[in-house]
Design a protein around this motif. Structure first.
Motif, PDB file in Angstrom:
ATOM      1  N   LEU A 133       0.838  -1.202   0.000  1.00 38.97           N
ATOM      2  CA  LEU A 133       0.000   0.000   0.000  1.00 38.97           C
ATOM      3  C   LEU A 133       0.880   1.261   0.000  1.00 38.97           C
ATOM      4  CD1 LEU A 133      -2.857   0.980   0.005  1.00 38.97           C
ATOM      5  CD2 LEU A 133      -2.999   0.530   2.448  1.00 38.97           C
ATOM      6  N   ASP A 134       1.949   1.251   0.814  1.00 37.38           N
ATOM      7  CA  ASP A 134       2.873   2.394   0.818  1.00 37.38           C
ATOM      8  C   ASP A 134       3.411   2.661  -0.582  1.00 37.38           C
ATOM      9  OD1 ASP A 134       2.610   2.613   3.522  1.00 37.38           O
ATOM     10  OD2 ASP A 134       4.740   2.387   4.009  1.00 37.38           O
ATOM     11  N   GLU A 135       3.695   1.572  -1.292  1.00 32.32           N
ATOM     12  CA  GLU A 135       4.295   1.716  -2.619  1.00 32.32           C
ATOM     13  C   GLU A 135       3.347   2.430  -3.583  1.00 32.32           C
ATOM     14  OE1 GLU A 135       4.676  -1.792  -5.256  1.00 32.32           O
ATOM     15  OE2 GLU A 135       6.823  -1.434  -5.029  1.00 32.32           O
ATOM     16  N   ILE A 136       2.092   1.978  -3.629  1.00 30.51           N
ATOM     17  CA  ILE A 136       1.157   2.602  -4.578  1.00 30.51           C
ATOM     18  C   ILE A 136       0.789   4.018  -4.123  1.00 30.51           C
ATOM     19  CG2 ILE A 136      -0.985   1.626  -3.585  1.00 30.51           C
ATOM     20  CD1 ILE A 136      -0.352   1.968  -7.321  1.00 30.51           C
ATOM     21  N   MET A 137       0.679   4.222  -2.808  1.00 30.04           N
ATOM     22  CA  MET A 137       0.378   5.584  -2.317  1.00 30.04           C
ATOM     23  C   MET A 137       1.520   6.526  -2.692  1.00 30.04           C
ATOM     24  SD  MET A 137      -0.879   4.916   1.567  1.00 30.04           S
ATOM     25  CE  MET A 137      -2.549   4.523   2.037  1.00 30.04           C
ATOM     26  N   GLY A 138       2.767   6.034  -2.557  1.00 34.01           N
ATOM     27  CA  GLY A 138       3.945   6.855  -2.877  1.00 34.01           C
ATOM     28  C   GLY A 138       3.955   7.252  -4.343  1.00 34.01           C
ATOM     29  N   LYS A 139       3.554   6.321  -5.219  1.00 33.60           N
ATOM     30  CA  LYS A 139       3.516   6.634  -6.656  1.00 33.60           C
ATOM     31  C   LYS A 139       2.498   7.735  -6.934  1.00 33.60           C
ATOM     32  CE  LYS A 139       5.135   2.349  -8.669  1.00 33.60           C
ATOM     33  NZ  LYS A 139       4.764   1.015  -9.090  1.00 33.60           N
ATOM     34  N   ILE A 140       1.342   7.634  -6.271  1.00 34.88           N
ATOM     35  CA  ILE A 140       0.286   8.643  -6.503  1.00 34.88           C
ATOM     36  C   ILE A 140       0.698   9.987  -5.887  1.00 34.88           C
ATOM     37  CG2 ILE A 140      -2.150   9.202  -5.982  1.00 34.88           C
ATOM     38  CD1 ILE A 140      -1.566   7.096  -8.267  1.00 34.88           C
ATOM     39  N   ALA A 141       1.383   9.924  -4.749  1.00 37.81           N
ATOM     40  CA  ALA A 141       1.856  11.177  -4.124  1.00 37.81           C
ATOM     41  C   ALA A 141       2.854  11.880  -5.045  1.00 37.81           C
ATOM     42  CB  ALA A 141       2.496  10.880  -2.771  1.00 37.81           C
ATOM     43  N   ALA A 142       3.685  11.098  -5.754  1.00 35.55           N
ATOM     44  CA  ALA A 142       4.680  11.705  -6.643  1.00 35.55           C
ATOM     45  C   ALA A 142       3.998  12.315  -7.871  1.00 35.55           C
ATOM     46  CB  ALA A 142       5.693  10.645  -7.066  1.00 35.55           C
ATOM     47  N   LYS A 143       2.975  11.648  -8.363  1.00 34.27           N
ATOM     48  CA  LYS A 143       2.294  12.114  -9.588  1.00 34.27           C
ATOM     49  C   LYS A 143       1.306  13.250  -9.299  1.00 34.27           C
ATOM     50  CE  LYS A 143       0.068   9.797 -13.545  1.00 34.27           C
ATOM     51  NZ  LYS A 143       1.034   9.975 -14.620  1.00 34.27           N
ATOM     52  N   TYR A 144       0.629  13.150  -8.136  1.00 27.81           N
ATOM     53  CA  TYR A 144      -0.381  14.167  -7.756  1.00 27.81           C
ATOM     54  C   TYR A 144      -0.034  14.684  -6.356  1.00 27.81           C
ATOM     55  CZ  TYR A 144      -2.994  11.540 -11.340  1.00 27.81           C
ATOM     56  OH  TYR A 144      -3.383  10.903 -12.492  1.00 27.81           O
ATOM     57  N   PRO A 145       0.942  15.577  -6.266  1.00 29.38           N
ATOM     58  CA  PRO A 145       1.473  15.937  -4.939  1.00 29.38           C
ATOM     59  C   PRO A 145       0.491  16.639  -4.002  1.00 29.38           C
ATOM     60  CG  PRO A 145       2.764  16.923  -6.733  1.00 29.38           C
ATOM     61  CD  PRO A 145       1.615  16.238  -7.368  1.00 29.38           C
ATOM     62  N   ASN A 146      -0.664  17.047  -4.512  1.00 25.71           N
ATOM     63  CA  ASN A 146      -1.638  17.722  -3.630  1.00 25.71           C
ATOM     64  C   ASN A 146      -2.758  16.809  -3.166  1.00 25.71           C
ATOM     65  OD1 ASN A 146      -0.725  20.578  -3.763  1.00 25.71           O
ATOM     66  ND2 ASN A 146      -0.958  20.131  -5.951  1.00 25.71           N
ATOM     67  N   ASN A 147      -2.786  15.569  -3.679  1.00 23.02           N
ATOM     68  CA  ASN A 147      -4.015  14.775  -3.540  1.00 23.02           C
ATOM     69  C   ASN A 147      -4.098  13.875  -2.314  1.00 23.02           C
ATOM     70  OD1 ASN A 147      -4.069  15.862  -6.125  1.00 23.02           O
ATOM     71  ND2 ASN A 147      -5.379  14.237  -6.878  1.00 23.02           N
ATOM     72  N   LEU A 148      -3.067  13.879  -1.453  1.00 27.60           N
ATOM     73  CA  LEU A 148      -3.109  12.994  -0.280  1.00 27.60           C
ATOM     74  C   LEU A 148      -3.190  13.839   0.988  1.00 27.60           C
ATOM     75  CD1 LEU A 148      -1.989  11.075  -2.534  1.00 27.60           C
ATOM     76  CD2 LEU A 148      -0.689   9.941  -0.736  1.00 27.60           C
ATOM     77  N   ALA A 149      -4.057  13.423   1.909  1.00 32.15           N
ATOM     78  CA  ALA A 149      -4.162  14.146   3.184  1.00 32.15           C
ATOM     79  C   ALA A 149      -4.250  13.137   4.326  1.00 32.15           C
ATOM     80  CB  ALA A 149      -5.386  15.048   3.192  1.00 32.15           C
ATOM     81  N   THR A 150      -3.785  13.563   5.497  1.00 29.08           N
ATOM     82  CA  THR A 150      -3.843  12.735   6.703  1.00 29.08           C
ATOM     83  C   THR A 150      -4.499  13.562   7.812  1.00 29.08           C
ATOM     84  OG1 THR A 150      -1.685  13.534   7.392  1.00 29.08           O
ATOM     85  CG2 THR A 150      -1.722  11.444   6.186  1.00 29.08           C
ATOM     86  N   TYR A 151      -4.717  12.898   8.950  1.00 24.38           N
ATOM     87  CA  TYR A 151      -5.205  13.641  10.124  1.00 24.38           C
ATOM     88  C   TYR A 151      -4.062  14.465  10.739  1.00 24.38           C
ATOM     89  CZ  TYR A 151      -9.506  10.724  10.633  1.00 24.38           C
ATOM     90  OH  TYR A 151     -10.719  10.102  10.472  1.00 24.38           O
ATOM     91  N   THR A 152      -2.926  13.802  11.012  1.00 21.63           N
ATOM     92  CA  THR A 152      -1.865  14.451  11.796  1.00 21.63           C
ATOM     93  C   THR A 152      -0.483  14.285  11.163  1.00 21.63           C
ATOM     94  OG1 THR A 152      -1.542  12.404  13.054  1.00 21.63           O
ATOM     95  CG2 THR A 152      -3.015  14.064  14.032  1.00 21.63           C
TER      96      THR A 152
END
Ligand code: UDP
Length: 359
Positions: A133-152
């Motif tokens: 999951l980290d791997e695919i999330m990392g790929k999306i974070a690199a391609k769409y740097p604004n699209n991921l959010a967390t609580y803290t």
């Protein structure tokens, strides 16, 4: 941006408690989107129900929660996956919406992101648990740097791409939580009953302190719960069930303190702000989200992680806390309006930037 499609978690129907704090987050977001003039619909597993929320229910088999797997467990898809069925609905509806928000802590929605024509904003509800999951999330974070959010921040820091996550915090509707200045001699523990929440530590502390402990929450792991009951058969605890907010706060507010004993990096801990809103101080292990929320010595105590003794020592000091300070902290930092504004700003950023991904 006018219309938002919200994609729920595939681990359980909304309203059952199986999804944990993300259920409250989705509920709160629906209210905030309406208040801000947006239209929305929620796509969620069959059996989902939230008051006044427009839900499209989808059939299919639920997914196994990531926290019950090892880090290197391959990604699991059940046959007739409810997640796959939900995203088929999203594919059919996407032309009617401006932004899709994903709440599933699961591989598929990240993988699908480049294949959709509308931007997908991913709200990540847990800390890092799976290499795949980290791997695919990392790929999306690199391609769409604004699209991921967390609580803290502490949650974001568990991911290799943590610096790309927007931290949105959380918020609650304060009008639903009544302040109680004069508590009774009892403690509370709230949350999903599952090993990562380490309920056994709270029961052990209550036993040593000889103060009754009320337990509220969905029993996710029945075998684990049976073990606690057997191991602590003579401890002063009482299971009260999984209660709706109104009844939960009515019992919670009479308690002298809440014990928060996460064994993992808790992403936020919605129950922390719910307790504080009632004026109830929170004693927590000093890690993850609760450590960012609780002001040690003022709105509760942060103790050495995994130390039952630390919990017991802090219980003795609960009288030092001014319960008005607890309520005030939530009013100042965790109001629904302030959180809704941050969430809206994030969605607008996703809407305006996703058309040009980093190739
Ligand atoms: N909760 C509830 N009724 C209960 C006990 C808990 O509605 O009797 C809810 C609580 O309001 C919170 C959620 O369960 O929103 C637990 O979420 P938290 O963020 O603390 O942890 P998670 O389960 O997401 O790890």
């Amino acid at each position: 941006m006018k219309k938002i499609l919200l994609m729920s978690t595939p681990v359980g129907p909304l309203g059952t408690g199986m999804g944990g704090g993300v259920e409250l987050t989705i509920y709160n977001l629906c209210g905030e989107l309406t208040a801000r003039g947006y239209q929305y619909r929620v796509v969620a597993p069959k059996g989902s129900y939230l008051d006044n929320v427009d839900i499209i229910e989808v059939e299919g088999n639920l997914h196994t929660p990531a926290q019950t797997q090892r880090r290197d467990t391959p990604i699991i898809m059940p046959p007739n996956s409810v997640l796959a069925n939900m995203w088929e609905v999203a594919r059919q509806l996407e032309s009617d919406y401006d932004v899709i928000v994903n709440f599933a802590f699961d591989w598929l929605p990240f993988y699908l992101t480049p294949f959709f024509s509308k931007p997908i904003a991913h709200f990540i509800s847990m800390g890092s648990l799976s290499d795949g999951l980290d791997e695919i999330m990392g790929k999306i974070a690199a391609k769409y740097p604004n699209n991921l959010a967390t609580y803290t921040k502490s949650q974001a820091n568990t991911f290799p791409f943590g610096d790309k996550c927007q931290c949105l915090g959380s918020g609650i509707d304060l009008s639903l939580y009544q302040f109680q200045p004069t508590p009774q001699r009892k403690l509370a523990w709230l949350g999903r009953i599952a090993p990562e929440k380490a309920l056994e530590d709270a029961v052990a502390a209550a036993k040593l302190a000889q103060i009754p402990l009320l337990i509220f929450g969905f029993i996710q792991d029945e075998e684990y719960w049976q073990k606690i009951q057997t191991q602590f058969s003579n401890a002063p605890f009482e299971y009260k069930g999984f209660l709706p907010t109104k009844e939960l706060q009515a019992q919670l507010r009479d308690c002298m303190g809440v014990l928060m004993t996460p064994r993992w990096v808790e992403a936020f801990g919605n129950v922390v702000i719910e307790a504080l809103a009632c004026g109830v101080p929170v004693i927590s292990y000093a890690r993850g989200g609760p450590a960012e929320i609780i002001i040690d010595g003022k709105t509760g105590f942060l103790v050495t992680p995994d130390s039952v003794e630390g919990l017991v020592e802090a219980i003795k000091r609960l009288g030092e806390i001014n319960r008005y300070d607890c309520r005030r902290l939530v009013e100042e930092k965790y109001s629904l309006e302030a959180w809704g504004k941050r969430f809206e700003e994030w969605l607008l950023r996703v809407y305006h930037t996703s058309q040009c991904p980093v190739s």
